[in-house]
Scaffold this motif. Structure first.
Motif, short mmCIF file in Angstrom:
data_model
loop_
_atom_site.label_atom_id
_atom_site.label_comp_id
_atom_site.label_asym_id
_atom_site.label_seq_id
_atom_site.Cartn_x
_atom_site.Cartn_y
_atom_site.Cartn_z
N PRO A 95 0.80 -1.23 0.00
CA PRO A 95 0.00 0.00 0.00
C PRO A 95 0.83 1.28 0.00
N ARG A 96 2.08 1.19 0.46
CA ARG A 96 2.93 2.39 0.48
C ARG A 96 3.95 2.39 -0.65
N LEU A 121 -3.76 11.39 -16.56
CA LEU A 121 -3.64 12.84 -16.63
C LEU A 121 -4.43 13.56 -15.55
N GLN A 122 -5.48 12.93 -15.02
CA GLN A 122 -6.27 13.54 -13.94
C GLN A 122 -5.80 13.11 -12.54
N GLY A 123 -4.76 12.30 -12.49
CA GLY A 123 -4.15 11.97 -11.20
C GLY A 123 -4.66 10.73 -10.50
N TRP A 124 -5.52 9.95 -11.14
CA TRP A 124 -6.04 8.76 -10.47
C TRP A 124 -4.94 7.74 -10.16
N VAL A 125 -4.00 7.61 -11.06
CA VAL A 125 -2.91 6.66 -10.83
C VAL A 125 -2.07 7.07 -9.63
N HIS A 174 -4.76 3.47 -4.15
CA HIS A 174 -3.86 2.45 -3.61
C HIS A 174 -3.59 1.39 -4.67
N PRO A 175 -2.45 0.70 -4.59
CA PRO A 175 -2.16 -0.36 -5.56
C PRO A 175 -3.27 -1.41 -5.68
N SER A 194 -11.82 -2.65 -2.15
CA SER A 194 -11.45 -1.84 -3.31
C SER A 194 -12.68 -1.52 -4.15
N CYS A 195 -13.56 -2.49 -4.32
CA CYS A 195 -14.80 -2.23 -5.08
C CYS A 195 -15.61 -1.13 -4.42
#
Length: 341
Positions: free
Chosen positions: A69-70, A208-212, A216-217, A262-263
């Motif tokens: 997660p980190r 491009l919108q920063g979701w990545v 969290h992984p 996550s869902c």
């Protein structure tokens, strides 16, 4: 995950810092420049083998091994593929180009992390930008070591410098999504995949919108699994949504708690929509005939209770156009308030 109050507050703290110091805006700006100066792909294509193992192997797929997660290894690999597909044509083999680690266009500028936090004082130390850049480079190098450390599924190769004593991180090479392979002398170097319906398509707004940067992984991995399912079963996805039974989750190596949490998070962030179960649709059909048209019952449950029916989800790609930082902050603060009741 972030269902306990402590981890939730930690996540909010990190997002607030990225908002305050403008780091995420700067990273998004760098990625947008790389995209505009390249071929401006509408999606980043990803081979299925990255997220799901073949039936004849027992190893976890590479993505499933990057769920710290980190950690930033999963994030960095996807960003490296983005950079490659902006710069190279389909079928071209990876070349690292001349991108440095430092500078506004360097690899350090591709990730948004809160490197100034001190766990000792529980505060953010305002270090010089050069110092913070050095810490970000350390994060990138750590991600490269993680990606290299997957054995036959290694996703990068870091050569040694002349003399063989130190690693030349600047000269790293990307591997295909399955990994380097078993043949040490003929590693499977990354080639840009063709435009193919069988690929996982990542809409460019995800990057491009920063979701990545803010997911969290495990959330990224779950989201990618839905992109694969929707590509393989498009009619089912449009009609009633996709799902994974426990046996099917084994092919992704997704743990139940991680999958369900996550869902739920992706639903809160507006990237997934939970579809009505058959029982819910049946109940609604009694009062609203339109549900009978939108959610037809394709088969019975064999007399089982509704609690045995898995939740089905649809991707809601319109949500990707929203600012990821703003959306996540809003929803996480709502969750924190709800937990404090």
């Amino acid at each position: 995950m972030d269902r306990d109050e402590e981890s939730l507050k930690r996540r909010i703290r990190r997002l607030r810092e990225l908002e305050k110091n403008g780091r995420l805006r700067a990273v998004n700006g760098t990625l947008a420049d790389v995209w505009r100066e390249g071929s401006e792909p509408k999606t980043v294509r990803l081979r299925h083998s990255f997220v799901i193992r073949r039936p004849d192997v027992v190893e976890e797929p590479p993505a499933a091994q990057l769920l710290n997660p980190r950690g930033v290894a999963l994030r960095f690999y996807l960003l490296a593929l983005f950079e490659a597909q902006c710069r190279l044509a389909p079928g071209a083999q990876w070349t690292g180009g001349d991108r440095p680690f430092r500078g506004r266009r360097g690899w350090n500028a591709f990730i948004a992390v809160d490197v100034a936090y001190s766990s000792t004082t529980d505060t953010y130390a305002r270090a010089l930008e050069r110092t913070q850049e050095t810490k970000r480079i350390r994060q990138v190098k750590g991600a490269l070591l993680t990606l290299e450390g997957l054995g036959e599924q290694a996703l990068v190769e870091i050569p040694l410098k002349r003399g063989g004593k130190y690693r030349d991180h600047q000269a790293f090479r990307l591997m295909n999504e399955t990994g380097r392979g078993a043949a040490a002398l003929t590693p499977d170097y990354y080639t840009v995949p063709p435009v193919d319906k069988q690929m996982i398509e990542i809409p460019i707004d995800f990057l491009l919108q920063g979701w990545v940067q803010v997911l969290h992984p495990s959330e990224i991995f779950t989201w990618l699994s839905f992109r694969l399912l929707s590509a393989h079963f498009p009619a089912r996805h449009r009609l009633s949504g996709n799902y994974l039974y426990a046996k099917k989750r084994e092919h992704f190596h997704l743990l139940r708690d991680s999958w369900e949490d996550s869902c739920q998070t992706l639903v809160e962030f507006g990237l997934l929509r939970r579809m009505p179960t058959i029982a819910e649709a049946t109940a609604a059909r009694a009062t609203q005939g339109i549900f009978g048209i939108l959610f037809p019952q394709s088969g019975g449950l064999g007399g089982r209770e509704d609690r045995y029916e898995p939740y089905r989800y649809q991707l809601t790609d319109k949500g990707l156009a929203a600012d990821a930082l703003e959306t996540c902050m809003k929803e996480l603060l709502i969750r924190l308030k709800r937990q404090g009741r």
